[in-house]
Design an enzyme around this catalytic site. Sequence first.
Site, short mmCIF file in Angstrom:
data_model
loop_
_atom_site.label_atom_id
_atom_site.label_comp_id
_atom_site.label_asym_id
_atom_site.label_seq_id
_atom_site.Cartn_x
_atom_site.Cartn_y
_atom_site.Cartn_z
N GLY A 46 26.51 94.32 -28.02
CA GLY A 46 27.61 93.46 -28.44
C GLY A 46 27.74 92.28 -27.49
CG HIS A 135 33.35 96.35 -24.43
ND1 HIS A 135 33.12 97.07 -23.28
CD2 HIS A 135 32.79 95.13 -24.22
CE1 HIS A 135 32.47 96.29 -22.40
NE2 HIS A 135 32.26 95.12 -22.95
CD GLU A 136 31.51 93.03 -27.32
OE1 GLU A 136 31.84 92.07 -26.62
OE2 GLU A 136 30.61 93.81 -27.00
#
Length: 168
Positions: A46, A135-136
Amino acid sequence: MATLKILIFPDPKLRTVARPVKQVDDSIIKLTQDMLETMYEGDGIGLAATQVDVHKRIIVIDISNEKNDPIVLINPKITKVINEEIKSYSEGCLSVPGIFEELERPSAVEIKALDIDGKEFTLVAEDILSVVIQHEMDHLEGKMMVDYLSNLKREMIRKKMIKQRVSK
Ligand code: GNR
Ligand code: NI
Protein backbone atom coordinates in the site's frame (compact mmCIF):
# COMPACT_ATOMS: atom_id res chain seq x y z
CA MET A 1 6.21 6.27 -15.41
CA ALA A 2 8.49 7.35 -12.63
CA THR A 3 9.27 6.32 -9.09
CA LEU A 4 8.87 8.92 -6.38
CA LYS A 5 10.93 9.61 -3.26
CA ILE A 6 9.35 8.25 -0.08
CA LEU A 7 9.46 10.47 3.02
CA ILE A 8 10.97 8.75 6.06
CA PHE A 9 9.85 9.17 9.70
CA PRO A 10 10.32 11.59 11.49
CA ASP A 11 9.97 13.90 8.48
CA PRO A 12 7.41 16.52 9.61
CA LYS A 13 5.82 16.53 6.14
CA LEU A 14 4.37 13.11 7.02
CA ARG A 15 2.14 14.98 9.52
CA THR A 16 0.33 16.96 6.79
CA VAL A 17 -3.43 16.37 6.53
CA ALA A 18 -4.26 15.58 2.88
CA ARG A 19 -6.95 17.48 0.96
CA PRO A 20 -9.72 15.99 -1.19
CA VAL A 21 -9.19 15.55 -4.92
CA LYS A 22 -11.53 17.91 -6.78
CA GLN A 23 -11.38 16.20 -10.14
CA VAL A 24 -9.85 12.92 -11.29
CA ASP A 25 -7.95 14.31 -14.27
CA ASP A 26 -4.87 13.16 -16.22
CA SER A 27 -2.46 14.52 -13.61
CA ILE A 28 -4.17 12.43 -10.90
CA ILE A 29 -4.07 9.34 -13.15
CA LYS A 30 -0.34 9.83 -13.75
CA LEU A 31 0.23 10.32 -10.02
CA THR A 32 -1.53 7.03 -9.16
CA GLN A 33 0.60 5.22 -11.78
CA ASP A 34 3.78 6.67 -10.30
CA MET A 35 2.57 5.78 -6.79
CA LEU A 36 1.93 2.17 -7.87
CA GLU A 37 5.40 1.95 -9.44
CA THR A 38 6.92 3.38 -6.25
CA MET A 39 4.97 0.93 -4.08
CA TYR A 40 5.97 -2.10 -6.21
CA GLU A 41 9.61 -1.02 -6.26
CA GLY A 42 9.59 -0.79 -2.47
CA ASP A 43 7.88 -4.20 -2.14
CA GLY A 44 4.99 -2.52 -0.37
CA ILE A 45 1.34 -3.54 -0.40
CA GLY A 46 0.00 0.00 0.00
CA LEU A 47 1.04 3.64 -0.38
CA ALA A 48 -0.61 6.92 0.54
CA ALA A 49 0.11 10.11 -1.45
CA THR A 50 1.29 11.72 1.80
CA GLN A 51 4.32 9.39 1.76
CA VAL A 52 5.50 10.84 -1.57
CA ASP A 53 4.91 14.42 -0.34
CA VAL A 54 1.68 14.91 -2.30
CA HIS A 55 -1.01 15.98 0.15
CA LYS A 56 -4.08 14.77 -1.71
CA ARG A 57 -6.48 12.05 -0.53
CA ILE A 58 -5.19 9.20 -2.72
CA ILE A 59 -4.25 5.64 -1.76
CA VAL A 60 -2.95 2.75 -3.86
CA ILE A 61 -2.99 -0.86 -2.66
CA ASP A 62 -2.07 -4.26 -4.09
CA ILE A 63 -2.27 -7.26 -1.78
CA SER A 64 -1.97 -9.88 -4.54
CA ASN A 65 1.07 -12.16 -4.63
CA GLU A 66 1.56 -11.50 -8.34
CA LYS A 67 1.45 -7.68 -7.91
CA ASN A 68 -1.11 -7.51 -10.68
CA ASP A 69 -4.25 -6.42 -8.83
CA PRO A 70 -3.88 -2.69 -8.05
CA ILE A 71 -6.63 -0.86 -6.18
CA VAL A 72 -6.86 2.95 -6.35
CA LEU A 73 -8.90 4.80 -3.71
CA ILE A 74 -9.53 8.52 -4.19
CA ASN A 75 -11.20 10.55 -1.40
CA PRO A 76 -11.83 7.35 0.61
CA LYS A 77 -14.26 7.43 3.54
CA ILE A 78 -14.83 4.70 6.10
CA THR A 79 -18.60 4.28 6.13
CA LYS A 80 -18.79 1.38 8.58
CA VAL A 81 -16.48 -0.06 11.21
CA ILE A 82 -17.03 -3.58 12.47
CA ASN A 83 -15.85 -2.74 15.95
CA GLU A 84 -16.99 -5.87 17.78
CA GLU A 85 -13.85 -7.68 16.80
CA ILE A 86 -10.36 -6.22 17.12
CA LYS A 87 -7.53 -8.05 15.40
CA SER A 88 -3.80 -7.81 15.84
CA TYR A 89 -1.49 -7.70 12.83
CA SER A 90 2.24 -7.17 12.35
CA GLU A 91 2.46 -3.90 10.43
CA GLY A 92 5.31 -2.39 8.46
CA CYS A 93 5.58 0.98 6.72
CA LEU A 94 7.67 2.16 3.78
CA SER A 95 8.17 5.42 5.73
CA VAL A 96 9.54 3.49 8.74
CA PRO A 97 11.78 0.95 6.94
CA GLY A 98 12.79 -2.22 8.77
CA ILE A 99 10.34 -1.79 11.67
CA PHE A 100 7.48 -4.25 12.25
CA GLU A 101 5.06 -3.87 15.15
CA GLU A 102 1.89 -5.67 16.22
CA LEU A 103 -1.03 -3.24 16.13
CA GLU A 104 -4.69 -3.77 16.98
CA ARG A 105 -7.44 -2.48 14.71
CA PRO A 106 -11.09 -3.21 13.96
CA SER A 107 -11.24 -6.40 11.89
CA ALA A 108 -13.43 -5.11 9.06
CA VAL A 109 -14.41 -1.81 7.47
CA GLU A 110 -16.70 -0.61 4.71
CA ILE A 111 -15.25 2.14 2.51
CA LYS A 112 -16.63 4.42 -0.15
CA ALA A 113 -14.18 6.01 -2.57
CA LEU A 114 -13.77 7.22 -6.14
CA ASP A 115 -12.02 4.95 -8.63
CA ILE A 116 -9.63 6.04 -11.39
CA ASP A 117 -12.63 6.96 -13.58
CA GLY A 118 -13.94 9.28 -10.86
CA LYS A 119 -16.80 6.88 -10.14
CA GLU A 120 -17.89 6.12 -6.57
CA PHE A 121 -17.65 2.53 -5.38
CA THR A 122 -18.07 0.65 -2.12
CA LEU A 123 -15.62 -1.87 -0.75
CA VAL A 124 -16.04 -4.19 2.22
CA ALA A 125 -12.58 -5.04 3.51
CA GLU A 126 -11.53 -7.78 5.91
CA ASP A 127 -8.22 -9.27 7.05
CA ILE A 128 -5.07 -7.76 5.51
CA LEU A 129 -7.03 -5.49 3.15
CA SER A 130 -8.85 -3.94 6.12
CA VAL A 131 -5.52 -3.44 7.94
CA VAL A 132 -3.83 -1.78 4.95
CA ILE A 133 -6.76 0.53 4.23
CA GLN A 134 -6.84 1.71 7.86
CA HIS A 135 -3.03 2.14 7.82
CA GLU A 136 -3.21 4.22 4.61
CA MET A 137 -6.14 6.32 5.79
CA ASP A 138 -4.13 7.20 8.88
CA HIS A 139 -1.36 8.55 6.59
CA LEU A 140 -3.89 10.89 4.92
CA GLU A 141 -4.60 12.32 8.39
CA GLY A 142 -0.88 12.73 9.13
CA LYS A 143 -1.00 9.78 11.50
CA MET A 144 1.56 6.95 11.51
CA MET A 145 1.82 3.45 12.98
CA VAL A 146 4.50 4.65 15.44
CA ASP A 147 1.83 6.85 17.06
CA TYR A 148 0.20 3.69 18.49
CA LEU A 149 3.41 2.68 20.26
CA SER A 150 4.78 3.81 23.63
CA ASN A 151 6.75 7.06 23.75
CA LEU A 152 9.87 5.06 24.55
CA LYS A 153 9.48 2.75 21.55
CA ARG A 154 8.69 5.65 19.21
CA GLU A 155 11.76 7.53 20.44
CA MET A 156 13.98 4.47 19.81
CA ILE A 157 12.59 4.14 16.30
CA ARG A 158 13.10 7.87 15.66
CA LYS A 159 16.77 7.62 16.64
CA LYS A 160 17.23 4.51 14.50
CA MET A 161 15.71 6.22 11.45
CA ILE A 162 17.99 9.25 11.87
CA LYS A 163 21.04 6.98 12.20
CA GLN A 164 20.07 5.05 9.04
CA ARG A 165 19.59 8.33 7.19
CA VAL A 166 23.07 9.59 8.11
CA SER A 167 24.76 6.31 7.13
CA LYS A 168 23.12 6.18 3.70
O1 GNR B 1 3.97 -2.47 2.63
C1 GNR B 1 3.30 -2.34 3.65
N1 GNR B 1 2.96 -3.43 4.36
C2 GNR B 1 2.05 -3.41 5.40
C3 GNR B 1 1.98 -4.52 6.22
C4 GNR B 1 1.08 -4.57 7.27
C5 GNR B 1 0.25 -3.49 7.49
C6 GNR B 1 0.31 -2.38 6.70
C7 GNR B 1 1.20 -2.33 5.65
S1 GNR B 1 1.27 -0.93 4.62
C8 GNR B 1 2.92 -0.98 4.10
C9 GNR B 1 3.19 0.07 3.05
C10 GNR B 1 3.01 1.45 3.64
O2 GNR B 1 3.81 2.00 4.33
N2 GNR B 1 1.88 2.03 3.41
O3 GNR B 1 1.61 3.22 3.96
NI1 NI C 1 2.76 3.30 5.79
